[in-house]
Design an enzyme around this catalytic site. Structure first.
Site, short mmCIF file in Angstrom:
data_model
loop_
_atom_site.label_atom_id
_atom_site.label_comp_id
_atom_site.label_asym_id
_atom_site.label_seq_id
_atom_site.Cartn_x
_atom_site.Cartn_y
_atom_site.Cartn_z
N HIS A 1 -2.26 -21.87 13.79
CA HIS A 1 -2.08 -20.42 13.79
C HIS A 1 -2.81 -19.79 14.97
O HIS A 1 -2.28 -18.93 15.66
CB HIS A 1 -2.65 -19.82 12.49
CG HIS A 1 -1.78 -20.05 11.30
ND1 HIS A 1 -1.34 -19.01 10.50
CD2 HIS A 1 -1.27 -21.17 10.77
CE1 HIS A 1 -0.60 -19.50 9.52
NE2 HIS A 1 -0.55 -20.82 9.66
N HIS B 1 0.16 18.56 -11.63
CA HIS B 1 0.93 17.76 -12.59
C HIS B 1 0.63 18.28 -13.99
O HIS B 1 -0.53 18.28 -14.42
CB HIS B 1 0.49 16.30 -12.45
CG HIS B 1 1.23 15.32 -13.28
ND1 HIS B 1 0.84 15.00 -14.57
CD2 HIS B 1 2.31 14.56 -13.01
CE1 HIS B 1 1.66 14.08 -15.04
NE2 HIS B 1 2.56 13.79 -14.13
#
Length: 479
Positions: free
Chosen positions: A358, A140
């Site tokens: 759950h 970069h």
């Protein structure tokens, strides 16, 4: 023809003759690709896509003809953006270990710090390029010929060029106008292209840049053959609608690939990345655990979780998912942080279930409360039962794991005791296991029956006393 996905499609969805954009079904003869799948005039494939949508509500819709949610590449920037994290210092050995781990995970590209940043950065870039990794290696750089000359000599597969285009950066950073930026971009891109390697041009601070300026320079670099153009939400100010609009507009202007780099200052990075792919972006920048400047960028694991939910088979075929935890632990150790408890996939709570309702559903069918399958990532789920919210179904599962034989009424009675004790303090798994074994022993010996609280308390007290009096280490040998 759009080279990014092979679709021969008009830019305006309203011009898509023969596709009902409201539900993705075919009305007359047209041939197109939807998420990489050929759709023919009989509408059969469209029907299959709709069937997939019914099975997975998070899957891309057939009408998303521009979407690359199932056709994307990851540019992994831990060794570039991640070096800008406050705690980061990667020596050569660490950089090589991270690069190899990312390669083993299967990222498409690994982005490195500019070799112009320092002499050691240049040496590290060259060393990683010589590893022979499957991932392409990028570096970069600033949009400057001096940086470009150094970068192309390191052996990288591509160069990512960036320059600020917003009024903030043009005035307070590099001080250049758009005419200078365009002229320099052309010079740098043509030089990199002459070396036979990939080149990407990105604006910086794209979402605070003038749209006409952006589209003008992107069109210019697209015409001279850049591989990708990049959009950067440098300050993390964009929201998903803004991201979709800009990427969708750009998709209609350029034929090359589109990369997006998203900072997470406002917590939008993952959502913005997904939206960018929906709008036609092809490449997403990530870093492990999201590390980078300030609060970082799109985290690799979080993005993988999001894309897995949309198309698990594609993500499983593309990446070595069980490797994710190793990659994150490696980077966490290198920058001296812990993997966050709420981290998608690898956080210690990611597959932990606590509430009784759950837990019962999870034990019957894990898909009731899990959109991600832990086994696909080399992980396991955990049902927490030593607390006041526990339910007897979860306790029953643990009883069976321990090989104990109790009736449902007995398990419910034991569960009531667990909840009673957990009102004082959370019970560890060892605490729960001890209680269940004591309860089972009492039932088997006839010392205990359902509802006999005092008898159970007496047995538990006796067990604790025996545990305390029992020596934990053998006595020393006689002299």
């Amino acid at each position: 023809m759009c080279p990014h996905n092979g679709n021969s499609l008009p830019n305006d969805p309203s011009q898509m003759v023969g596709i009902d954009m409201s539900n993705g079904t075919r009305t007359n003869g047209i041939h197109a690709k939807i998420n990489g799948v050929n759709v023919h005039t009989n509408g059969t494939t469209a029907a299959k896509v709709n069937e997939t949508q019914k099975r997975n509500p998070y899957a891309p819709r057939a009408s998303d003809f521009l979407s690359n949610v199932s056709n994307f590449k990851i540019i992994e920037s831990t060794l570039r953006e991640g070096e800008q994290f406050a705690n980061a210092f990667f020596d050569t050995k660490t950089k090589i270990a991270i690069a190899k781990a990312l390669d083993a995970f299967g990222v498409d590209y690994i982005e490195l710090t500019s070799p112009a940043a320092s002499e050691q950065s240049r040496k590290d870039c060259e060393a990683i390029c010589k590893l022979g990794l499957k991932s392409k290696i990028l570096t970069h750089i600033r949009c400057h010929m001096d940086d470009a000359r150094i970068a192309v000599e390191t052996g990288v597969d591509g160069v990512d060029v960036v320059i600020g285009t917003s009024s903030f950066l043009r005035e307070f950073s590099h001080g250049k106008d758009m005419a200078y930026i365009t002229k320099t971009a052309i010079e740098v891109i043509e030089f990199v292209k002459s070396k036979g390697i990939e080149v990407r041009f990105s604006s910086e601070d794209s979402f605070r840049s003038d749209l006409v300026d952006l589209l003008s320079i992107y069109q210019t670099v697209d015409k001279i053959g850049v591989n990708r153009v990049g959009i950067a939400d440098t300050v993390g100010c964009a929201n998903p609608r803004q991201v979709y609009d800009l990427v969708r507009t750009l998709r209609g202007v350029v034929g090359c690939d589109i990369e997006i780099h998203l900072h997470n200052d406002t917590g939008m990075a993952i959502a913005n990345a997904y939206t960018a792919l929906e709008a036609g972006a092809t490449h997403i920048d990530t870093s492990v655990l999201g590390i980078g400047e300030r609060v970082g960028i799109t985290p690799l694991g979080g993005l993988i979780a999001c894309l897995y939910a949309a198309n698990p088979e594609y993500v499983k075929s593309k990446y070595n998912l069980p490797m994710l935890r190793e990659v994150e632990n490696l980077v966490a150790e290198a920058v001296e942080v812990n993997v966050p408890f709420m981290n998608p996939i690898t956080g210690y709570c990611a597959f932990t279930h606590k509430a009784g309702i759950h837990a019962k559903a999870i034990l019957n069918n894990p898909s009731t409360y899990e959109i991600l399958k832990p086994e696909d990532f080399g992980l396991t789920r955990y049902v927490s039962i030593g607390h006041r919210l526990t339910g007897w179904n979860a306790v029953k599962s643990r009883v069976e794991q321990l090989g104990l034989t109790l009736t449902d009424d007995e398990i419910k009675d034991a569960t009531a005791k667990i909840k009673e004790l957990a009102d004082v303090r959370t019970q560890s798994m060892d605490d729960v296991d001890s209680l269940l074994r004591v309860y089972h022993s009492g039932i088997q010996s006839g010392e205990l029956a359902v509802g006999q609280k005092e008898a159970l308390d007496r047995l538990l007290r006796k067990h604790r006393e025996n545990s305390v009096s029992r020596p934990t280490t053998p006595p020393p040998a006689a002299a």
